[in-house]
Enzyme design. Structure first.
Site: not given
Ligand code: IMP
Length: 195
Positions: A9, A41, A70, A153, A155-156, A174, A179-180
């Site tokens: 990503n 997976e 994740d 990106f 759900y921002d 941000k 959270h990150r």
């Molecule tokens: P994964 O961690 O690859 O399973 O995907 C997490 C999903 O959560 C992403 O594809 C986004 O749709 C959403 N997501 C995770 N972090 C963010 C963020 O910082 N902003 C907005 N959406 C997020």
């Protein structure tokens, strides 16, 4: 210190780099590899388990200390959905726009006070000698009734925390509240115990 970030990503990679580089890490990613990273997976039952699966896959390919995230959005009114399934909420091949649309539909008519949600990021770090740890960061807020802003990106555009809508913040704003960002600040402290 070199760390490999195991993600496909690009948005997450940018966020992780933006925070880890000023902390003094030399960040490597899929862009530095000859071949693409294998798809992982996400069969874990928690963010932490999935982050570990991704980190181990990166470690296997690179042999380097590997970091993976994740993450997801947990909406109280929807009993925690989309949660672990945030990336594919509107089905396989989901786009950010289709996920946001599905979320807006699921919350249609739900008043602001019941639209509370938590963004969660679990960061896993695995070492070539077999050690590993995970940390978790969260950001609480609510889901807006329509999309705002044009930054970020996922759900921002729908997520509003006390500092505002993620998609209307500068990247630095941000990082300070997200959270990150919160997970990575804990990560930095935890990592000191391992090196
Ligand atoms: P994964 O961690 O690859 O399973 O995907 C997490 C999903 O959560 C992403 O594809 C986004 O749709 C959403 N997501 C995770 N972090 C963010 C963020 O910082 N902003 C907005 N959406 C997020």
């Amino acid at each position: 210190m070199k760390v490999f970030i195991a993600t496909k990503n690009h948005n997450k990679l940018k966020e992780l780099e933006r925070i880890l580089v000023p902390m003094g890490f030399e960040v490597l990613s899929e862009n530095n590899l000859e071949n693409p990273l294998p798809e992982v997976e996400e069969t874990g039952t928690s963010y932490e388990e999935n982050a570990l699966l991704k980190a181990h896959s990166g470690l296997k390919v690179t042999g380097l200390i590997t970091v993976a995230d994740d993450s997801g959005l947990s909406v109280d009114f929807l009993d925690g959905a989309p949660g672990l399934y945030s990336a594919h909420y509107s089905g396989m091949g989901a786009s950010y726009a289709s996920n946001n649309e599905k979320l807006l539909c699921a919350l249609k008519g739900v008043p602001k006070e019941k639209r509370t949600a938590t963004f969660v990021s679990a960061i896993a770090c695995v070492f070539p000698d077999g050690r590993e740890f995970t940390v978790r960061g969260e950001c609480k807020g609510y889901v807006a009734e329509e999309c705002h802003g044009d930054g970020g990106f996922g759900y921002d555009p729908l997520f509003i925390c006390s500092a505002g809508c993620y998609a209307e913040m500068t990247p630095e704003e941000k990082d300070k509240v997200s959270h990150r960002g919160n997970a990575l600040r804990i990560f930095k402290e935890e990592l000191k115990k391992y090196i």
